[in-house]
Design a protein around this motif. Sequence first.
Motif, PDB file in Angstrom:
ATOM      1  N   ILE A 296      16.943  -3.777 -10.015  1.00  0.00           N
ATOM      2  CA  ILE A 296      15.497  -4.014  -9.930  1.00  0.00           C
ATOM      3  C   ILE A 296      14.993  -4.140 -11.364  1.00  0.00           C
ATOM      4  O   ILE A 296      14.997  -3.170 -12.123  1.00  0.00           O
ATOM      5  CB  ILE A 296      14.783  -2.867  -9.192  1.00  0.00           C
ATOM      6  CG1 ILE A 296      15.354  -2.715  -7.772  1.00  0.00           C
ATOM      7  CG2 ILE A 296      13.285  -3.119  -9.124  1.00  0.00           C
ATOM      8  CD1 ILE A 296      14.828  -1.507  -7.016  1.00  0.00           C
ATOM      9  N   ARG A 297      14.533  -5.349 -11.723  1.00  0.00           N
ATOM     10  CA  ARG A 297      14.233  -5.592 -13.131  1.00  0.00           C
ATOM     11  C   ARG A 297      13.130  -6.639 -13.287  1.00  0.00           C
ATOM     12  O   ARG A 297      13.106  -7.646 -12.583  1.00  0.00           O
ATOM     13  CB  ARG A 297      15.509  -6.068 -13.842  1.00  0.00           C
ATOM     14  CG  ARG A 297      15.355  -6.493 -15.263  1.00  0.00           C
ATOM     15  CD  ARG A 297      16.713  -6.676 -15.943  1.00  0.00           C
ATOM     16  NE  ARG A 297      17.613  -7.528 -15.189  1.00  0.00           N
ATOM     17  CZ  ARG A 297      17.610  -8.874 -15.278  1.00  0.00           C
ATOM     18  NH1 ARG A 297      16.730  -9.497 -16.040  1.00  0.00           N
ATOM     19  NH2 ARG A 297      18.488  -9.572 -14.592  1.00  0.00           N
ATOM     20  N   GLY A 298      12.210  -6.374 -14.207  1.00  0.00           N
ATOM     21  CA  GLY A 298      11.218  -7.364 -14.594  1.00  0.00           C
ATOM     22  C   GLY A 298      10.155  -7.641 -13.555  1.00  0.00           C
ATOM     23  O   GLY A 298       9.524  -8.709 -13.586  1.00  0.00           O
ATOM     24  N   ASN A 299       9.918  -6.710 -12.623  1.00  0.00           N
ATOM     25  CA  ASN A 299       8.930  -6.916 -11.572  1.00  0.00           C
ATOM     26  C   ASN A 299       7.572  -6.314 -11.969  1.00  0.00           C
ATOM     27  O   ASN A 299       7.508  -5.352 -12.728  1.00  0.00           O
ATOM     28  CB  ASN A 299       9.412  -6.271 -10.264  1.00  0.00           C
ATOM     29  CG  ASN A 299      10.747  -6.821  -9.806  1.00  0.00           C
ATOM     30  OD1 ASN A 299      10.833  -7.920  -9.282  1.00  0.00           O
ATOM     31  ND2 ASN A 299      11.811  -6.053 -10.021  1.00  0.00           N
ATOM     32  N   LEU A 300       6.518  -6.884 -11.412  1.00  0.00           N
ATOM     33  CA  LEU A 300       5.175  -6.309 -11.547  1.00  0.00           C
ATOM     34  C   LEU A 300       4.804  -5.685 -10.219  1.00  0.00           C
ATOM     35  O   LEU A 300       4.703  -6.379  -9.204  1.00  0.00           O
ATOM     36  CB  LEU A 300       4.166  -7.398 -11.926  1.00  0.00           C
ATOM     37  CG  LEU A 300       2.700  -6.948 -11.988  1.00  0.00           C
ATOM     38  CD1 LEU A 300       2.502  -5.841 -13.022  1.00  0.00           C
ATOM     39  CD2 LEU A 300       1.785  -8.133 -12.283  1.00  0.00           C
ATOM     40  N   LEU A 301       4.602  -4.354 -10.198  1.00  0.00           N
ATOM     41  CA  LEU A 301       4.265  -3.618  -8.982  1.00  0.00           C
ATOM     42  C   LEU A 301       2.783  -3.274  -9.006  1.00  0.00           C
ATOM     43  O   LEU A 301       2.282  -2.729  -9.997  1.00  0.00           O
ATOM     44  CB  LEU A 301       5.107  -2.341  -8.883  1.00  0.00           C
ATOM     45  CG  LEU A 301       6.552  -2.482  -8.373  1.00  0.00           C
ATOM     46  CD1 LEU A 301       7.370  -3.438  -9.204  1.00  0.00           C
ATOM     47  CD2 LEU A 301       7.228  -1.110  -8.339  1.00  0.00           C
ATOM     48  N   ARG A 302       2.099  -3.542  -7.896  1.00  0.00           N
ATOM     49  CA  ARG A 302       0.646  -3.338  -7.893  1.00  0.00           C
ATOM     50  C   ARG A 302       0.160  -2.832  -6.547  1.00  0.00           C
ATOM     51  O   ARG A 302       0.671  -3.226  -5.496  1.00  0.00           O
ATOM     52  CB  ARG A 302      -0.065  -4.659  -8.231  1.00  0.00           C
ATOM     53  CG  ARG A 302      -1.585  -4.547  -8.294  1.00  0.00           C
ATOM     54  CD  ARG A 302      -2.208  -5.815  -8.851  1.00  0.00           C
ATOM     55  NE  ARG A 302      -3.659  -5.691  -8.913  1.00  0.00           N
ATOM     56  CZ  ARG A 302      -4.492  -6.177  -8.002  1.00  0.00           C
ATOM     57  NH1 ARG A 302      -4.034  -6.842  -6.960  1.00  0.00           N
ATOM     58  NH2 ARG A 302      -5.806  -6.025  -8.138  1.00  0.00           N
ATOM     59  N   LYS A 303      -0.869  -1.956  -6.624  1.00  0.00           N
ATOM     60  CA  LYS A 303      -1.604  -1.499  -5.443  1.00  0.00           C
ATOM     61  C   LYS A 303      -3.090  -1.738  -5.722  1.00  0.00           C
ATOM     62  O   LYS A 303      -3.691  -1.014  -6.518  1.00  0.00           O
ATOM     63  CB  LYS A 303      -1.329  -0.025  -5.174  1.00  0.00           C
ATOM     64  CG  LYS A 303       0.149   0.286  -4.932  1.00  0.00           C
ATOM     65  CD  LYS A 303       0.341   1.765  -4.643  1.00  0.00           C
ATOM     66  CE  LYS A 303       1.822   2.107  -4.610  1.00  0.00           C
ATOM     67  NZ  LYS A 303       2.549   1.348  -3.593  1.00  0.00           N
ATOM     68  N   PRO A 304      -3.665  -2.764  -5.107  1.00  0.00           N
ATOM     69  CA  PRO A 304      -5.076  -3.079  -5.403  1.00  0.00           C
ATOM     70  C   PRO A 304      -6.006  -1.908  -5.102  1.00  0.00           C
ATOM     71  O   PRO A 304      -5.908  -1.266  -4.056  1.00  0.00           O
ATOM     72  CB  PRO A 304      -5.352  -4.276  -4.485  1.00  0.00           C
ATOM     73  CG  PRO A 304      -4.022  -4.883  -4.235  1.00  0.00           C
ATOM     74  CD  PRO A 304      -3.057  -3.737  -4.179  1.00  0.00           C
TER      75      PRO A 304
ATOM     76  N   SER B 218       0.819  -1.219   0.000  1.00  0.00           N
ATOM     77  CA  SER B 218       0.000   0.000   0.000  1.00  0.00           C
ATOM     78  C   SER B 218       0.850   1.265   0.000  1.00  0.00           C
ATOM     79  O   SER B 218       0.401   2.323  -0.407  1.00  0.00           O
ATOM     80  CB  SER B 218      -0.932   0.004   1.211  1.00  0.00           C
ATOM     81  OG  SER B 218      -0.190  -0.018   2.415  1.00  0.00           O
ATOM     82  N   GLY B 219       2.096   1.173   0.463  1.00  0.00           N
ATOM     83  CA  GLY B 219       2.999   2.315   0.437  1.00  0.00           C
ATOM     84  C   GLY B 219       3.955   2.182  -0.736  1.00  0.00           C
ATOM     85  O   GLY B 219       3.533   2.157  -1.888  1.00  0.00           O
TER      86      GLY B 219
END
Length: 283
Positions: free
Chosen positions: A270-278, A247-248
Motif C-alpha cells: 500500500i503506497r502513495g495513496n491519498l486517504l480521506r474522510k470528508p 466513512s469507515g
Amino acid sequence: MKGRNTKEKYLLLATSGLLLLATCLVFAFAQGQRAPGRQRRAPSAPAGPRSITVAKGGNFQKALNEAQSGDTIILEAGASYLGPFTLPNKPGSDFITIQSSALSALPSSSQRVSPLHSPLMPKLLSPGNNEPALQTALSAHHFRFIGIEFAPLNPTVYLRELIRLGDGSAAQNSLSLVAHHLLLDRCYIHAHPTQAVVRGVALNSAETAITNSYISDFKSKEYDSQAVWGWNGPGPFQIINNYLEASGENVGFGGSDPAIANLIPSDIEIRGNLLRKPVEWRG
C-alpha cells in the motif's frame, strides 16, 4: 492429307500424337492436384490477439464471453453499460484488456485519474438489487480494466459492494477457486453523494493490483464502510497511487473469518495513496 507425300503424312500424324499425349498428361496432373488427399496447402497462421469494439448499446457481457487470451475490448467513452458483468474463467495466460476508446486522452500510466476524467470513460453500472457492477466467476483470471468508470445506476438503487474481485462467501473455499491476475488501473469507482454503499472494491482475489484510481463516496451510517477491503483472498495485492474515500476504514484486510482454511491475506503493498474522510459526513 490429300496432296501430301507419305513421309509428310507420317510426320504430321506423329506430331499430332505427341500433342495429344502432352494434353492428356497436363489434364491428368491437374486432376491429381485437385484429388482429395493429394492437395498440399500451406499451414494457416494462428489467429493473433483481436480488438473487439463494443459501441454504446452493445452487449459487453457477450464480448467478455467471446474474448480470448490476449484480446482487447474497447468500450465507447461516455457510453453506459448496465451490469452486473461477470468475468468468466477461460484458458490462457495473456491479459484480456478492457479499456476506454479515449484511453490516449487519459493521464499516463503513472498518473492518477479524477472525476474530471469521467467524460473520457465508459461507465459500467450496477443495476441495484445488491448486484455489483462487476464480479468474477470462480477461478477467473488475467483481466485488466484501464480507464473505466464504475457506479450504481442511480442514487436510489441498493447495493453493498460495487466491485467484487474474488468471492468472499463460502463458495470460495479453496485456493484453486480464487480469481487471480486482475488489474484496475486509472479507473473512477464511486457511489453517488446521497447514497449509502458499504464497499467500493471487495478484494478477495490473488495477484491483484489497484493503481492510479479514484475511489470515492463509500459511506454508511449503519455499517463499517470501506473503499477497499478483503478477507478471503491470499494476495499478493498492490494498492498504489489511489484516492481512497470511505466513512469507515479506507483500506484494510481481515475482520471476518475466511472460507479458505488458514488463509491470511499477505504480500500487500500500500503506497502513495491519498486517504480521506470528508468532514461533511459527520453527524
